[in-house]
Design an enzyme around this catalytic site. Structure first.
Site, mmCIF file in Angstrom:
data_model
loop_
_atom_site.group_PDB
_atom_site.id
_atom_site.type_symbol
_atom_site.label_atom_id
_atom_site.label_comp_id
_atom_site.label_asym_id
_atom_site.label_seq_id
_atom_site.Cartn_x
_atom_site.Cartn_y
_atom_site.Cartn_z
ATOM 1 C CD GLU A 131 6.888 4.558 4.719
ATOM 2 O OE1 GLU A 131 6.936 4.243 3.519
ATOM 3 O OE2 GLU A 131 7.426 5.573 5.185
ATOM 4 N N GLY A 154 6.221 -2.222 3.652
ATOM 5 C CA GLY A 154 7.140 -2.347 2.526
ATOM 6 C C GLY A 154 6.546 -1.863 1.217
ATOM 7 N NE ARG A 191 3.764 7.188 2.227
ATOM 8 C CZ ARG A 191 3.763 8.495 1.920
ATOM 9 N NH1 ARG A 191 3.529 8.875 0.672
ATOM 10 N NH2 ARG A 191 4.013 9.383 2.838
ATOM 11 C CG ASP A 235 2.043 -12.088 8.634
ATOM 12 O OD1 ASP A 235 2.926 -12.540 9.390
ATOM 13 O OD2 ASP A 235 2.096 -10.951 8.131
#
Length: 647
Positions: free
Chosen positions: A76, A78, A81, A190
């Protein structure tokens, strides 16, 4: 939103604990300037939102009634999941599960939908494949291809340091995927070791588009402070005062390269604020005890330039001497997950060059520019009041998932070609039919499903050529004695050797190409005939034949060049009789003829050998005149054929 565990095996490591999540699912932002300690209150919020992601039922049903059986829990982040999901055929996927309860406002909903739209539009061998998206009463499910061999972060944790040959290979795959994204005007924002995963064949795949954004024109910028602290570019930290663009992904390449070669990111520190200060001041170094080459250090230094305008482009990175300063492997094996490969020391320089160019070809470094993606406002509006996702994001609706926009320059070109569009489409269709037949025959031969033919004529070869495409087109002489000229507009003129006999080849809306034969001089073709005869005289006087076999009588004399391609490592000719000729830089030539059933090798000293493909594959090489790098070149050719097929 971190998709990491959705893409890795069950016993993967913990999620990157230094990525700070705030504001919305998919947003991983650093602690803002002036904050020196992690926000414990914020941590509680993160845990609470993650807890909102309820465990899916044992069978998750889509709107169409298709069922996915839930498998093991993978991990998971933040706000999400991740679980394994198995479809009715038994195929396993990764399901990134987002709780609807965590999507509290229109902004967070829009961000999630943007992530889905962008990821859905991607199709590249080094980008995690988007499979489907659906929802039930409590969760939204993003179904992705599963990458069972974990991530680059996990590899680094297991190995501590990677060898330079491995990193060269990984960097080419990563840069190929980034270049694809940038061609489509998408910035990932990212990129990090934990977001790049290994598929079953140990090819790298970029995942997690939670922070991805579209920048529609080169002069536009984004101002949101976002990313993962160790990888964040200095211009991102400037926020609204500076702005950032595609160069942030280039910066991340330098960070990842440093981390893989030296064991950790260059600006790493326990305190996030210290990391940011080091990034702003460009304070980093290389461990003195490291044996990493000077070429690698030089490239990292070039990439990690504070001024984004001074950073090298992706193409310039690949042109750096480091990529050819040592061994470049043909592939990476699963054994590399746990131990340093030993076989790299036996890779020759010539083989490394071939492997490097093959890798670039496989990841599409020299592919045609891609049309950019545009997110429509209508895509982000719910069509049903109680549904989170619009129908266009649900399964069984493959139309209008996203719209691609074209630049005015591209649109003008399209408008100018409307009159010949049908002809071009038919030409491409015929080229694709020939390619498909050849690729299928090769597969059948490799699988031993085709009976072996033993005799054939030597193939018609492109024996001499002059590239004059900057003005008129491409001139060539065939081994059957004919001279041809492929004009820039796509039509050809072919001249027989022994007489004033000509064949004019034109595009056709019905059959792709039509041939018209005539004898002597035609006024309307006088200029074209002059061009053909000029280059015929030039090639006869100044150029030598590709082989020593000489001209001979062929059953089919109406052979002409349909298309040619210049690549870094070879020149490829596509002939109208189903032959594909590859002239490699080391002066070896290999021809696939009879739609892939026969293969011919011409050595640098013009010796020629033609055999059934089956015989050569069984032997692992040619018999009389083997090529030391046949296996590599054979893979080159197959990849080239596949890439020529239009999608």
């Amino acid at each position: 939103m971190n998709t990491g565990r959705a893409l890795q095996s069950l016993n993967g490591a913990q999620l990157n604990s230094k990525a700070v999540h705030q504001h919305a699912p998919g947003l991983k932002t650093p602690v803002k300037s002036g904050v020196t300690k992690p926000d414990t209150k914020h941590k509680k919020k993160k845990e609470k939102l993650s807890a909102l992601c309820k465990t899916p039922p044992s069978v998750v049903k889509t709107r169409s009634g298709r069922g996915y059986r839930r498998g093991s829990f993978l991990g998971e982040g933040g706000f999400a999941r991740c679980f394994q999901m198995k479809d009715e055929s038994g195929k396993i996927f990764a399901a990134k599960t987002v709780a609807k309860a965590s999507i509290k406002n229109e902004k967070t909903k829009t961000k999630l939908l943007s992530e889905i739209k962008i990821h859905k539009s991607m199709s590249h061998p080094n980008i995690v494949q988007f499979v489907d998206c659906f929802e039930d009463e409590v969760n939204v499910y993003i179904l992705l291809e599963i990458c069972p061999n974990q991530s680059l972060m996990d590899l680094l944790k297991n190995r501590k340091l990677l060898s330079e040959p491995e990193v060269r290979y990984f960097m080419v795959q990563i840069i190929g995927a980034i270049k694809y994204l940038h061609r489509r005007r998408v910035v990932h924002r990212d990129l990090k070791l934990g977001n790049i995963f290994f598929d079953p064949e140990m090819n790298l795949k970029i995942g997690d588009f939670g922070l991805a954004t579209i920048i529609s024109s080169p002069d536009k910028k984004r101002y949101t402070i976002c990313g993962t602290p160790n990888y964040i570019a200095p211009e991102v930290l400037g926020g609204k005062n500076v702005g950032h663009s595609f160069e942030v992904d280039v910066w991340a390449v330098g960070i990842m390269m440093h981390a893989l070669l030296f064991g950790k990111p260059p600006f790493q520190a326990k305190d996030v604020q210290v990391i940011y200060e080091r990034i702003k001041k460009n304070e980093y170094g290389f461990p003195e005890e490291s044996t990493v080459s000077e070429e690698a250090r030089d490239l990292i230094t070039d990439i990690l330039c504070t001024d984004p305008a001074e950073r090298p482009t992706l193409d310039e990175i690949l042109e750096h001497e480091w990529f050819q300063a040592g061994p470049f492997p043909r592939t990476i094996t699963v054994d590399s997950l746990t131990k340093k490969p030993r076989q790299f020391a036996y890779i020759t320089k010539e083989e490394s060059i071939i492997n490097f160019n093959l890798c670039k070809q496989q990841v599409g470094i020299n592919a045609a520019p891609k049309r950019p993606v545009e997110i429509l406002k209508t895509d982000l509006e719910s069509e049903k009041p109680k549904a989170l996702l619009p129908n266009s994001l649900s399964p069984n609706n493959t139309k209008s998932k996203y719209r691609e926009i074209n630049s005015p320059k591209y649109l003008n070109k399209v408008n100018n070609k409307l009159a010949t569009a049908h002809q071009e489409n038919k030409m491409i269709a015929l080229l694709d039919d020939t390619l498909s037949a050849t690729i299928d025959n090769i597969k059948q031969v490799e699988a031993r499903r085709l009976s072996t033919l033993t005799e054939t004529d030597k193939p018609v070869l492109v024996s001499k050529w002059v590239d004059y495409s900057n003005k008129h087109g491409f001139s060539y002489q065939l081994s059957n004695g004919c001279t041809g000229f492929l004009f820039n507009d796509g039509h050809s003129l072919l001249k027989a050797q022994e007489a004033k006999n000509y064949i004019r080849v034109k595009a056709s809306t019905e059959i792709g190409w039509t041939t018209t034969k005539f004898t002597g001089f035609k006024n309307e073709l006088s200029k074209e005939i002059e061009i053909v005869e000029f280059f015929e005289r030039y090639m006869s006087k100044h150029l030598s034949d590709v082989s020593s076999a000489g001209a001979k009588v062929f059953k089919n004399r109406d052979v002409f060049l349909r298309r040619y391609s210049r690549e870094e490592n070879y020149l490829m000719f596509e002939l109208s009789n189903g032959s594909y000729q590859f002239n490699f830089k080391d002066h070896h030539k290999i021809v696939l003829s009879e739609f892939g059933l026969f293969i011919t090798h011409i050595t640098p000293n013009k010796q020629i050998e033609t055999l059934p493909l089956r015989y050569v594959l069984d032997n692992g090489n040619f018999y009389e005149h083997p090529d030391e790098y046949f296996e590599v070149k054979y893979d080159f050719m197959k990849q080239a054929l596949r890439q020529k097929l239009t999608v």
